[in-house]
Scaffold this active site. Structure first.
Site, PDB file in Angstrom:
ATOM      1  N   ASP A  33     -19.944   8.039 -36.315  1.00  0.00           N
ATOM      2  CA  ASP A  33     -21.028   8.736 -35.611  1.00  0.00           C
ATOM      3  C   ASP A  33     -21.727   7.916 -34.524  1.00  0.00           C
ATOM      4  O   ASP A  33     -22.962   8.000 -34.372  1.00  0.00           O
ATOM      5  CB  ASP A  33     -22.080   9.227 -36.611  1.00  0.00           C
ATOM      6  CG  ASP A  33     -21.525  10.191 -37.640  1.00  0.00           C
ATOM      7  OD1 ASP A  33     -20.320  10.511 -37.566  1.00  0.00           O
ATOM      8  OD2 ASP A  33     -22.291  10.624 -38.523  1.00  0.00           O
ATOM      9  N   GLU A  81     -20.784  13.492 -36.155  1.00  0.00           N
ATOM     10  CA  GLU A  81     -21.543  14.505 -36.902  1.00  0.00           C
ATOM     11  C   GLU A  81     -21.931  15.618 -35.932  1.00  0.00           C
ATOM     12  O   GLU A  81     -22.444  15.344 -34.844  1.00  0.00           O
ATOM     13  CB  GLU A  81     -22.808  13.894 -37.519  1.00  0.00           C
ATOM     14  CG  GLU A  81     -23.619  14.934 -38.301  1.00  0.00           C
ATOM     15  CD  GLU A  81     -24.859  14.363 -38.985  1.00  0.00           C
ATOM     16  OE1 GLU A  81     -25.036  13.136 -39.016  1.00  0.00           O
ATOM     17  OE2 GLU A  81     -25.651  15.186 -39.494  1.00  0.00           O
ATOM     18  N   LYS A 138     -17.388  16.127 -38.439  1.00  0.00           N
ATOM     19  CA  LYS A 138     -17.943  16.311 -39.781  1.00  0.00           C
ATOM     20  C   LYS A 138     -19.267  17.065 -39.711  1.00  0.00           C
ATOM     21  O   LYS A 138     -20.142  16.705 -38.921  1.00  0.00           O
ATOM     22  CB  LYS A 138     -18.121  14.945 -40.461  1.00  0.00           C
ATOM     23  CG  LYS A 138     -19.052  14.006 -39.721  1.00  0.00           C
ATOM     24  CD  LYS A 138     -18.853  12.556 -40.165  1.00  0.00           C
ATOM     25  CE  LYS A 138     -19.979  12.005 -41.013  1.00  0.00           C
ATOM     26  NZ  LYS A 138     -21.312  12.032 -40.403  1.00  0.00           N
ATOM     27  N   LYS A 141     -23.153  14.517 -43.856  1.00  0.00           N
ATOM     28  CA  LYS A 141     -23.411  13.087 -43.707  1.00  0.00           C
ATOM     29  C   LYS A 141     -22.156  12.292 -44.107  1.00  0.00           C
ATOM     30  O   LYS A 141     -21.792  11.337 -43.439  1.00  0.00           O
ATOM     31  CB  LYS A 141     -24.611  12.667 -44.577  1.00  0.00           C
ATOM     32  CG  LYS A 141     -25.892  13.427 -44.253  1.00  0.00           C
ATOM     33  CD  LYS A 141     -26.258  13.339 -42.790  1.00  0.00           C
ATOM     34  CE  LYS A 141     -27.545  14.089 -42.481  1.00  0.00           C
ATOM     35  NZ  LYS A 141     -27.727  14.303 -41.026  1.00  0.00           N
ATOM     36  N   VAL A 166     -23.271   4.359 -37.542  1.00  0.00           N
ATOM     37  CA  VAL A 166     -24.690   4.641 -37.815  1.00  0.00           C
ATOM     38  C   VAL A 166     -24.807   5.936 -38.611  1.00  0.00           C
ATOM     39  O   VAL A 166     -23.947   6.797 -38.525  1.00  0.00           O
ATOM     40  CB  VAL A 166     -25.468   4.767 -36.488  1.00  0.00           C
ATOM     41  CG1 VAL A 166     -25.452   3.456 -35.738  1.00  0.00           C
ATOM     42  CG2 VAL A 166     -24.947   5.894 -35.594  1.00  0.00           C
ATOM     43  N   THR A 167     -25.911   6.060 -39.351  1.00  0.00           N
ATOM     44  CA  THR A 167     -26.876   5.026 -39.675  1.00  0.00           C
ATOM     45  C   THR A 167     -26.527   4.447 -41.050  1.00  0.00           C
ATOM     46  O   THR A 167     -25.913   5.132 -41.871  1.00  0.00           O
ATOM     47  CB  THR A 167     -28.321   5.559 -39.702  1.00  0.00           C
ATOM     48  OG1 THR A 167     -28.437   6.571 -40.706  1.00  0.00           O
ATOM     49  CG2 THR A 167     -28.718   6.176 -38.374  1.00  0.00           C
ATOM     50  N   CYS A 171     -25.238   8.214 -42.950  1.00  0.00           N
ATOM     51  CA  CYS A 171     -23.824   8.606 -42.884  1.00  0.00           C
ATOM     52  C   CYS A 171     -22.877   7.484 -43.290  1.00  0.00           C
ATOM     53  O   CYS A 171     -21.811   7.752 -43.871  1.00  0.00           O
ATOM     54  CB  CYS A 171     -23.501   9.129 -41.486  1.00  0.00           C
ATOM     55  SG  CYS A 171     -24.308  10.717 -41.187  1.00  0.00           S
ATOM     56  N   GLN A 211     -23.948  -5.503 -58.269  1.00  0.00           N
ATOM     57  CA  GLN A 211     -23.132  -5.250 -59.466  1.00  0.00           C
ATOM     58  C   GLN A 211     -21.645  -5.526 -59.204  1.00  0.00           C
ATOM     59  O   GLN A 211     -20.775  -4.723 -59.545  1.00  0.00           O
ATOM     60  CB  GLN A 211     -23.322  -3.821 -59.960  1.00  0.00           C
ATOM     61  CG  GLN A 211     -24.783  -3.489 -60.290  1.00  0.00           C
ATOM     62  CD  GLN A 211     -24.943  -2.071 -60.759  1.00  0.00           C
ATOM     63  OE1 GLN A 211     -24.526  -1.721 -61.861  1.00  0.00           O
ATOM     64  NE2 GLN A 211     -25.538  -1.241 -59.916  1.00  0.00           N
TER      65      GLN A 211
END
Ligand code: C5J
Length: 232
Positions: A33, A81, A138, A141, A166-167, A171, A211
């Site tokens: 995007d 987007e 798309k 997002k 971005v961002t 997204c 994690q």
């Protein structure tokens, strides 16, 4: 061929939470995007009250990575987007969100906001797709939602994604989560992604590597460029 890097050779990139390993021939650069509506003055992002300079920081590093992928003959995929001109693929909830005076589908300085075919929907000049590079449009997002991205990647034999765009927390993050659930290994280049909100960028980056790399890996683009250069 002598002098050419072996496309089957593994690439090792110094990253967090530990080194990222991939096979270049089954790796794609996914540029998310990088559109005028988000990055340029007068676009949708600025109309929402955001400082587009914060996003533009990611353009030059992304360009360097794009050049390196193109030079090495590796896969590059772009996303945008946006919506159909009749907004049939835009949920009313998305259009209504924010109670904006000018929102999705409304006229702006770069045409109708986030509508396919309008100037604001275009990818910024510095990062324009080259001939043959797939561009995935798309409506959401995440880049996998309601698109053929998964089919395109599987068709190319891609297993690993190097992510720019971005961002960071919207997204990029949604796409990395979707990719992770589909079994793709994602390396997010921290200087090639950006947010209007530095604190959300930092949190989103931290979430990826927490994690043991719950969503993937993070590194500066310099580490990837070094690994590509060492390859040959
Ligand atoms: C947003 C995006 N932030 N590409 N879109 O609305 O992250």
């Amino acid at each position: 061929m002598p002098g050419m890097p072996d496309p089957r050779a593994r690439l090792t990139v110094e990253a967090e939470p530990y080194e990222f390993r991939c096979s270049p021939s089954s790796t794609a650069l996914l540029v998310i995007d990088m559109q005028r509506d988000f990055l340029e003055h007068g676009g949708f992002g600025e109309r929402l009250g955001n400082d587009v300079a914060l996003l533009r920081r990611a353009v030059a590093p992304t360009r360097r990575v794009l050049d390196a992928f193109r030079t090495a003959g590796l896969h590059v995929i772009h996303t945008r987007e946006g919506h159909r001109p009749d907004l049939a693929d835009c949920p009313p909830s998305k259009k209504a969100r924010g109670r904006l005076t000018a929102g999705i589908g409304d006229p702006g300085p770069m045409g109708r906001i986030l509508v396919r075919g309008e100037p604001g929907h275009d990818i910024v000049d510095e990062l324009k797709p080259a001939a043959g590079e797939p561009v995935v449009d798309k409506p959401g997002k995440g880049a996998f939602y309601a698109t053929d991205l998964d089919a395109v990647l599987r068709g190319l034999g891609v297993a690993s994604l190097v992510v720019a765009g971005v961002t960071t927390e919207v997204c990029v993050h949604t796409t990395v989560r979707e990719a992770n659930d589909r079994g793709y290994e994602c390396l997010v280049l921290e200087d090639c992604v950006a947010s209007y909100f530095p604190e959300l960028h930092a949190a989103a980056i931290a979430m990826i590597t927490a994690q043991g790399g719950i969503f993937g890996w993070v590194s500066p683009s310099a580490n990837l460029l070094r690994a590509l250069a060492q390859r040959g």
